[in-house]
Design a protein around this motif. Structure first.
Motif, PDB file in Angstrom:
ATOM      1  N   ASP A 207      62.793  48.785  -2.548  1.00  0.00           N
ATOM      2  CA  ASP A 207      61.838  49.206  -1.525  1.00  0.00           C
ATOM      3  C   ASP A 207      62.091  50.673  -1.197  1.00  0.00           C
ATOM      4  N   SER A 208      61.136  51.529  -1.535  1.00  0.00           N
ATOM      5  CA  SER A 208      61.307  52.972  -1.329  1.00  0.00           C
ATOM      6  C   SER A 208      61.281  53.378   0.141  1.00  0.00           C
ATOM      7  N   LEU A 209      60.793  52.487   0.994  1.00  0.00           N
ATOM      8  CA  LEU A 209      60.727  52.815   2.425  1.00  0.00           C
ATOM      9  C   LEU A 209      62.062  52.584   3.127  1.00  0.00           C
ATOM     10  N   ILE A 210      62.963  51.882   2.496  1.00  0.00           N
ATOM     11  CA  ILE A 210      64.284  51.608   3.075  1.00  0.00           C
ATOM     12  C   ILE A 210      65.291  52.609   2.519  1.00  0.00           C
ATOM     13  N   LEU A 211      66.053  53.226   3.403  1.00  0.00           N
ATOM     14  CA  LEU A 211      67.029  54.221   2.985  1.00  0.00           C
ATOM     15  C   LEU A 211      68.185  53.558   2.235  1.00  0.00           C
ATOM     16  N   LYS A 212      68.681  54.262   1.238  1.00  0.00           N
ATOM     17  CA  LYS A 212      69.825  53.751   0.480  1.00  0.00           C
ATOM     18  C   LYS A 212      71.142  54.041   1.191  1.00  0.00           C
ATOM     19  N   THR A 213      71.149  55.085   2.032  1.00  0.00           N
ATOM     20  CA  THR A 213      72.337  55.442   2.800  1.00  0.00           C
ATOM     21  C   THR A 213      71.948  55.646   4.259  1.00  0.00           C
ATOM     22  N   PRO A 214      72.514  54.886   5.166  1.00  0.00           N
ATOM     23  CA  PRO A 214      73.400  53.734   4.982  1.00  0.00           C
ATOM     24  C   PRO A 214      72.658  52.584   4.287  1.00  0.00           C
ATOM     25  N   ALA A 215      73.411  51.824   3.520  1.00  0.00           N
ATOM     26  CA  ALA A 215      72.819  50.739   2.747  1.00  0.00           C
ATOM     27  C   ALA A 215      72.468  49.558   3.645  1.00  0.00           C
TER      28      ALA A 215
END
Length: 270
Positions: A207-215
């Motif tokens: 999901d590109s709308l959810i940040l990877k950092t913080p996971a």
């Protein structure tokens, strides 16, 4: 007849210095009024340019310039009136008493007005921001001198007095680059926690709308009859509400499909 003419001429000669004195005072007052009016306009234009350079809100800028201009022009008229011999002491006293009476009668409105000035001056939020204040939450659609207009998630229009906003805590979600969204569900003590964690984290992958950092993360909290499992993820402020709704439904469906015994569901967005 000649005596009458001489008498009239003598009276005129006696009044001439007085007339010339009044005329000179009147002409001087007109000159002061003209020059003062020009100076006030010059000062207000310079203030307007300074406020524009300081990026002060146009609504507040126009209001402040109007107040300053009216105040300076009132002082100018009082000064000119005193120059031509008009007593201004009583007028100023009556004006002050009237202002005090009006101020006492409009305390609430003046508090909201002062709050509007502070909001426009210090800009704790702007049009388009999502805020929570005074028990109301929504997106700011306009900031007026006496009130701020919000629209909530149900598309209802909320009018919040500016006095309330300036004297209470205001949470501005839009000023943060990221915000935490969370989805909470209740599962049984006999259910597999590790599998639940894997299933819920799998929902957010790609999901590109959810940040990877913080996971994204999954946490568990024991309750008297159930275990509360919470999926947490970071995203942009404008995406938290639709994402919470999306993953609330997705989490219920995937856990039910895997045989989890769900309790009462709860959804939260922080």
């Amino acid at each position: 007849m000649e005596k009458q003419v001489h008498s009239i001429w003598a009276q005129f000669n006696g009044l001439l210095p007085v007339i010339l004195g009044y005329v000179s005072q009147f002409l001087l007052a007109l000159v002061v009024l003209f020059i003062g009016w020009k100076l006030i306009n010059t000062v207000t234009r310079a203030m307007g340019r300074m406020m524009e350079a300081s990026h002060i809100e146009p609504t507040l800028r126009g209001f402040l310039l109007s107040v300053v201009g009216l105040f300076l022009k009132a002082l100018l008229f009082i000064s000119v009136a005193s120059m031509v011999g008009i007593a201004t002491t009583s007028f100023v006293a009556v004006l002050g008493a009237a202002g005090l009476a009006v101020g006492m009668a409009l305390q609430g409105s003046l508090a909201n007005f002062a709050g509007g000035v502070l909001i426009l001056l210090f800009r704790p939020f702007k049009v388009g921001d999502s805020i929570t204040a005074g028990g109301s939450s929504g997106t700011v659609t306009s900031i007026e001198m006496f009130r701020t207009v919000l629209i909530d998630t149900s598309n209802e229009v909320i009018y919040v007095p500016n006095g309330t906003l300036s004297n209470n805590v205001v949470v501005n979600s839009s000023q943060s680059e990221r915000i935490l969204g969370s989805v909470s569900l209740l599962i049984d003590y006999q259910d597999d926690l590790d599998k639940a964690r894997s299933l819920l984290l799998g929902l957010t992958e790609g999901d590109s709308l959810i940040l990877k950092t913080p996971a994204p993360s999954v946490s568990f909290s024991p309750k008297p009859a159930n275990i509360q499992v919470t999926l947490g993820f970071w995203c942009a402020p404008g995406n938290v509400t639709p994402l919470v709704g999306k993953y609330s439904e997705a989490a219920i469906k995937i856990l039910q499909r895997e045989g989890y015994r769900l309790g009462v569901t709860a959804r939260t967005a922080t």
